[in-house]
Design a protein around this motif. Structure first.
Motif, PDB file in Angstrom:
ATOM      1  N   PRO A  25     -12.891  12.445  -5.595  1.00 44.12           N
ATOM      2  CA  PRO A  25     -11.641  11.804  -5.234  1.00 44.12           C
ATOM      3  C   PRO A  25     -11.037  12.394  -3.975  1.00 44.12           C
ATOM      4  CG  PRO A  25     -11.690  12.302  -7.571  1.00 44.12           C
ATOM      5  CD  PRO A  25     -12.873  12.986  -6.961  1.00 44.12           C
ATOM      6  N   GLY A  26     -11.381  13.633  -3.619  1.00 39.66           N
ATOM      7  CA  GLY A  26     -10.833  14.264  -2.422  1.00 39.66           C
ATOM      8  C   GLY A  26     -11.491  13.782  -1.156  1.00 39.66           C
ATOM      9  N   ALA A  27     -12.548  12.995  -1.244  1.00 40.15           N
ATOM     10  CA  ALA A  27     -13.228  12.508  -0.059  1.00 40.15           C
ATOM     11  C   ALA A  27     -12.473  11.334   0.532  1.00 40.15           C
ATOM     12  CB  ALA A  27     -14.652  12.091  -0.437  1.00 40.15           C
ATOM     13  N   LEU A  28     -12.921  10.876   1.696  1.00 42.87           N
ATOM     14  CA  LEU A  28     -12.283   9.732   2.325  1.00 42.87           C
ATOM     15  C   LEU A  28     -12.487   8.489   1.469  1.00 42.87           C
ATOM     16  CD1 LEU A  28     -13.425  10.400   5.985  1.00 42.87           C
ATOM     17  CD2 LEU A  28     -11.350  11.144   4.811  1.00 42.87           C
ATOM     18  N   ALA A  29     -11.568   7.568   1.607  1.00 46.19           N
ATOM     19  CA  ALA A  29     -11.593   6.391   0.762  1.00 46.19           C
ATOM     20  C   ALA A  29     -12.835   5.530   1.003  1.00 46.19           C
ATOM     21  CB  ALA A  29     -10.328   5.564   1.001  1.00 46.19           C
ATOM     22  N   ALA A  30     -13.329   5.511   2.243  1.00 46.02           N
ATOM     23  CA  ALA A  30     -14.507   4.723   2.557  1.00 46.02           C
ATOM     24  C   ALA A  30     -15.497   5.637   3.276  1.00 46.02           C
ATOM     25  CB  ALA A  30     -14.104   3.534   3.439  1.00 46.02           C
ATOM     26  N   ASN A  31     -16.512   5.031   3.897  1.00 40.96           N
ATOM     27  CA  ASN A  31     -17.419   5.830   4.712  1.00 40.96           C
ATOM     28  C   ASN A  31     -16.603   6.683   5.672  1.00 40.96           C
ATOM     29  OD1 ASN A  31     -19.071   6.594   6.997  1.00 40.96           O
ATOM     30  ND2 ASN A  31     -20.640   5.236   6.134  1.00 40.96           N
ATOM     31  N   LYS A  36     -11.566   6.617  12.741  1.00 41.55           N
ATOM     32  CA  LYS A  36     -11.726   7.404  13.958  1.00 41.55           C
ATOM     33  C   LYS A  36     -10.920   8.680  13.869  1.00 41.55           C
ATOM     34  CE  LYS A  36     -11.378   7.244  18.982  1.00 41.55           C
ATOM     35  NZ  LYS A  36     -10.980   6.445  20.153  1.00 41.55           N
ATOM     36  N   LYS A  37      -9.675   8.565  13.367  1.00 36.74           N
ATOM     37  CA  LYS A  37      -8.829   9.741  13.236  1.00 36.74           C
ATOM     38  C   LYS A  37      -8.388   9.922  11.787  1.00 36.74           C
ATOM     39  CE  LYS A  37      -6.922  10.141  17.899  1.00 36.74           C
ATOM     40  NZ  LYS A  37      -5.694  10.411  18.688  1.00 36.74           N
ATOM     41  N   LEU A  38      -8.494  11.128  11.282  1.00 36.76           N
ATOM     42  CA  LEU A  38      -8.040  11.423   9.935  1.00 36.76           C
ATOM     43  C   LEU A  38      -6.551  11.743   9.954  1.00 36.76           C
ATOM     44  CD1 LEU A  38     -10.935  13.616   8.480  1.00 36.76           C
ATOM     45  CD2 LEU A  38     -10.747  11.123   8.689  1.00 36.76           C
ATOM     46  N   GLY A  39      -5.881  11.395   8.867  1.00 40.48           N
ATOM     47  CA  GLY A  39      -4.443  11.627   8.769  1.00 40.48           C
ATOM     48  C   GLY A  39      -4.135  13.020   8.252  1.00 40.48           C
ATOM     49  N   VAL A  40      -3.240  13.720   8.942  1.00 35.83           N
ATOM     50  CA  VAL A  40      -2.811  15.065   8.566  1.00 35.83           C
ATOM     51  C   VAL A  40      -1.346  15.032   8.149  1.00 35.83           C
ATOM     52  CG1 VAL A  40      -2.452  17.436   9.378  1.00 35.83           C
ATOM     53  CG2 VAL A  40      -4.437  16.138  10.170  1.00 35.83           C
ATOM     54  N   GLY A  92       9.400  15.295  -0.006  1.00 37.85           N
ATOM     55  CA  GLY A  92      10.052  16.560  -0.289  1.00 37.85           C
ATOM     56  C   GLY A  92       9.090  17.448  -1.047  1.00 37.85           C
ATOM     57  N   TYR A  93       9.423  18.723  -1.170  1.00 39.68           N
ATOM     58  CA  TYR A  93       8.543  19.621  -1.912  1.00 39.68           C
ATOM     59  C   TYR A  93       8.425  19.197  -3.380  1.00 39.68           C
ATOM     60  CZ  TYR A  93       8.844  22.481   2.256  1.00 39.68           C
ATOM     61  OH  TYR A  93       8.787  22.917   3.558  1.00 39.68           O
ATOM     62  N   ASP A  94       9.459  18.541  -3.879  1.00 34.23           N
ATOM     63  CA  ASP A  94       9.425  18.105  -5.269  1.00 34.23           C
ATOM     64  C   ASP A  94       8.683  16.785  -5.455  1.00 34.23           C
ATOM     65  OD1 ASP A  94      11.365  16.716  -3.837  1.00 34.23           O
ATOM     66  OD2 ASP A  94      12.727  16.519  -5.537  1.00 34.23           O
ATOM     67  N   THR A  95       8.358  16.095  -4.366  1.00 33.90           N
ATOM     68  CA  THR A  95       7.623  14.827  -4.460  1.00 33.90           C
ATOM     69  C   THR A  95       6.247  14.913  -3.794  1.00 33.90           C
ATOM     70  OG1 THR A  95       8.660  13.982  -2.417  1.00 33.90           O
ATOM     71  CG2 THR A  95       9.756  13.485  -4.521  1.00 33.90           C
ATOM     72  N   MET A  96       5.817  16.130  -3.520  1.00 39.26           N
ATOM     73  CA  MET A  96       4.552  16.340  -2.813  1.00 39.26           C
ATOM     74  C   MET A  96       3.353  15.744  -3.552  1.00 39.26           C
ATOM     75  SD  MET A  96       3.281  20.013  -1.392  1.00 39.26           S
ATOM     76  CE  MET A  96       1.604  20.274  -0.790  1.00 39.26           C
ATOM     77  N   ALA A  97       3.423  15.692  -4.869  1.00 43.78           N
ATOM     78  CA  ALA A  97       2.313  15.160  -5.656  1.00 43.78           C
ATOM     79  C   ALA A  97       2.012  13.707  -5.313  1.00 43.78           C
ATOM     80  CB  ALA A  97       2.620  15.287  -7.152  1.00 43.78           C
ATOM     81  N   ARG A  98       3.006  12.995  -4.782  1.00 44.23           N
ATOM     82  CA  ARG A  98       2.816  11.574  -4.450  1.00 44.23           C
ATOM     83  C   ARG A  98       1.888  11.377  -3.258  1.00 44.23           C
ATOM     84  NH1 ARG A  98       8.775   9.934  -3.807  1.00 44.23           N
ATOM     85  NH2 ARG A  98       7.760   8.388  -2.451  1.00 44.23           N
ATOM     86  N   ILE A  99       1.575  12.454  -2.536  1.00 46.05           N
ATOM     87  CA  ILE A  99       0.620  12.336  -1.428  1.00 46.05           C
ATOM     88  C   ILE A  99      -0.716  11.808  -1.942  1.00 46.05           C
ATOM     89  CG2 ILE A  99      -0.750  13.705   0.212  1.00 46.05           C
ATOM     90  CD1 ILE A  99       1.676  15.406   0.737  1.00 46.05           C
ATOM     91  N   ALA A 100      -1.002  12.062  -3.196  1.00 48.00           N
ATOM     92  CA  ALA A 100      -2.255  11.579  -3.793  1.00 48.00           C
ATOM     93  C   ALA A 100      -2.403  10.070  -3.656  1.00 48.00           C
ATOM     94  CB  ALA A 100      -2.318  11.985  -5.263  1.00 48.00           C
ATOM     95  N   GLU A 101      -1.277   9.355  -3.618  1.00 52.41           N
ATOM     96  CA  GLU A 101      -1.296   7.893  -3.545  1.00 52.41           C
ATOM     97  C   GLU A 101      -1.404   7.380  -2.117  1.00 52.41           C
ATOM     98  OE1 GLU A 101       2.450   6.999  -5.253  1.00 52.41           O
ATOM     99  OE2 GLU A 101       2.054   8.135  -7.090  1.00 52.41           O
ATOM    100  N   ASN A 102      -1.294   8.253  -1.135  1.00 53.63           N
ATOM    101  CA  ASN A 102      -1.221   7.840   0.268  1.00 53.63           C
ATOM    102  C   ASN A 102      -2.619   7.867   0.893  1.00 53.63           C
ATOM    103  OD1 ASN A 102      -0.720   7.523   3.035  1.00 53.63           O
ATOM    104  ND2 ASN A 102       1.278   8.525   2.863  1.00 53.63           N
ATOM    105  N   ARG A 103      -3.200   6.697   1.104  1.00 51.54           N
ATOM    106  CA  ARG A 103      -4.550   6.603   1.650  1.00 51.54           C
ATOM    107  C   ARG A 103      -4.607   6.936   3.134  1.00 51.54           C
ATOM    108  NH1 ARG A 103      -8.252   3.801  -1.485  1.00 51.54           N
ATOM    109  NH2 ARG A 103      -9.262   2.878   0.335  1.00 51.54           N
ATOM    110  N   ASP A 104      -3.458   7.031   3.789  1.00 47.73           N
ATOM    111  CA  ASP A 104      -3.438   7.388   5.208  1.00 47.73           C
ATOM    112  C   ASP A 104      -3.533   8.898   5.431  1.00 47.73           C
ATOM    113  OD1 ASP A 104      -3.251   4.782   6.121  1.00 47.73           O
ATOM    114  OD2 ASP A 104      -1.054   4.772   6.063  1.00 47.73           O
ATOM    115  N   ILE A 105      -3.348   9.674   4.382  1.00 49.65           N
ATOM    116  CA  ILE A 105      -3.388  11.136   4.505  1.00 49.65           C
ATOM    117  C   ILE A 105      -4.702  11.648   3.929  1.00 49.65           C
ATOM    118  CG2 ILE A 105      -2.334  13.307   3.754  1.00 49.65           C
ATOM    119  CD1 ILE A 105       0.368  11.864   3.754  1.00 49.65           C
ATOM    120  N   ASP A 106      -5.432  12.394   4.762  1.00 51.67           N
ATOM    121  CA  ASP A 106      -6.719  12.957   4.356  1.00 51.67           C
ATOM    122  C   ASP A 106      -6.681  14.477   4.260  1.00 51.67           C
ATOM    123  OD1 ASP A 106      -8.345  10.384   4.695  1.00 51.67           O
ATOM    124  OD2 ASP A 106      -7.476  10.626   6.697  1.00 51.67           O
TER     125      ASP A 106
END
Length: 366
Positions: A25-31, A36-40, A92-106
């Motif tokens: 699950p930690g890998a990129l969503a597709a190939n 071209k650019k990964l999201g940080v 926020g630091y208290d909502t950081m877990a929601r990054i899991a749902e963000n496909r733009d962040i790698d």
């Protein structure tokens, strides 16, 4: 976390194989090459993010800023406007877990004080995003182990923000150490210090883990390991008397140490928040290399027994982040993995232990 602008042995560790990584699950969503650019996402918007990492991400080729985690929603929204990512990617630091749902962040880059690195790196790993943790990796080796375990469990890659490993001037140190063209470097010395005029979290043990050794001296430790192409086996250290004990209550103000390597090489190191120093020198039988200044973000200079070192200056942080993005995309290990950060904390802990024991020779344990 890095210091204000004032101022080898390669441990690759047990990293997942490329095929296994891309199936997690930690890998990129597709190939991985489809992007071209990964999201940080930057976690912490202090001086290093503001002055170095953010601007560097405007010039990177393989990654881009895709979100932030901050204690100030207003500041995060300003970053979103400036860098062009959605307001929904301000956490926020208290909502950081929601990054899991963000496909733009790698990739999640931890840039908070060291005392928070373990908490935030583990939280980032749980989102199944790859992790960069700023130096020093954590306050203790035990915290480093917890970060490593969390990243392994999540199947994500972990890298440390060791920018100097991507600087061509420091690459010349490593090249000379590897090739031994002048012989093995047996005598080394280095120092990194500045005068802290205003009290900050860097002088608080809970957040910083220690004083200038954690913040600045760790660069000297790294450079010695590069020049020796090895890890030291023992250390002797001494904390200098404090000139401002009311200012540096629970951390050292200045400390000096001697690293011993198995082949007999030695490095004399020094760091302080009450002096100015920025240099490293390594000597071999048939030559030497010296960096002065050695550890800045830019403008460092070097020379060897052959003369001045000519090199093209780079944005250290941009090259560092681009390299990790390529590691993720290509399924290869980072040259600055979490194991390297753990190694350096084991050396730092030994330095502190020796100083606390009145300069007793202290073995460095893996």
């Amino acid at each position: 976390m890095d210091f204000p602008a004032r101022g080898r042995r390669r441990f690759l560790g047990q990293l997942p194989a490329a095929g296994a990584l891309l199936a997690t699950p930690g890998a990129l969503a597709a190939n991985p090459m489809d992007k071209k650019k990964l999201g940080v996402a930057l976690v912490g918007l202090g001086s290093y993010s503001t002055g170095q990492l953010g601007p560097a991400l405007k010039s990177t080729e393989h990654c881009r800023l895709a979100g932030v985690v901050t204690g100030s929603r207003e500041k995060g929204l300003a970053w979103a406007r400036d860098y062009g990512f959605p307001e929904a990617s301000v956490y926020g630091y208290d909502t950081m877990a929601r990054i899991a749902e963000n496909r733009d962040i790698d990739i999640v880059y931890i840039v908070t004080p060291p005392g928070l690195h373990a908490e935030h790196s583990i939280a980032a790993a749980k989102t199944r995003k790859h992790v960069i943790c700023e130096k020093p990796m954590a306050n203790t080796v035990a915290e480093c182990d917890a970060i490593l375990a969390a990243c392994k469990e999540a199947g994500v890659r972990l890298s440390i923000g060791y920018r100097l490993h991507f600087d061509p001037l420091h690459e010349e140190v490593r090249r000379m150490a590897r090739t031994k063209e002048a012989g093995a470097f047996m005598k080394m010395s280095g120092g990194f210090a500045f005068t802290m005029g205003r009290k900050s979290w860097r002088a608080e043990k809970k957040l910083a883990g220690g004083g200038p050794l954690m913040d600045l001296g760790i660069y000297v430790v790294q450079e010695a390991c590069m020049a020796a192409n090895a890890t030291p086996v023992a250390v002797t250290a001494r904390e200098r008397p404090k000139k401002r004990p009311d200012f540096f209550v629970d951390v050292e103000e200045s400390i000096e140490w001697t690293l011993e390597f198995a082949d007999g090489a030695r490095c004399e190191g020094f760091t302080s928040y009450d002096e100015g120093r920025n240099d490293f020198r390594a000597e071999a039988k048939d030559g030497w290399i010296e960096l002065r200044p050695a550890f800045n973000y830019g403008g460092n200079r070097g020379s060897t027994h052959r003369g001045p070192i000519e090199f093209t200056a780079v944005n250290q942080q941009a090259v560092q982040m681009d390299d990790f993005a390529l590691c993720v995309k290509e399924g290869r290990p980072s040259r600055v993995p979490g194991e390297l950060g753990r190694r350096d904390l084991s050396i730092v802990e030994a330095i502190y232990a020796s100083a606390a024991a009145g300069g007793k020779r202290t073995p460095i344990r893996a």
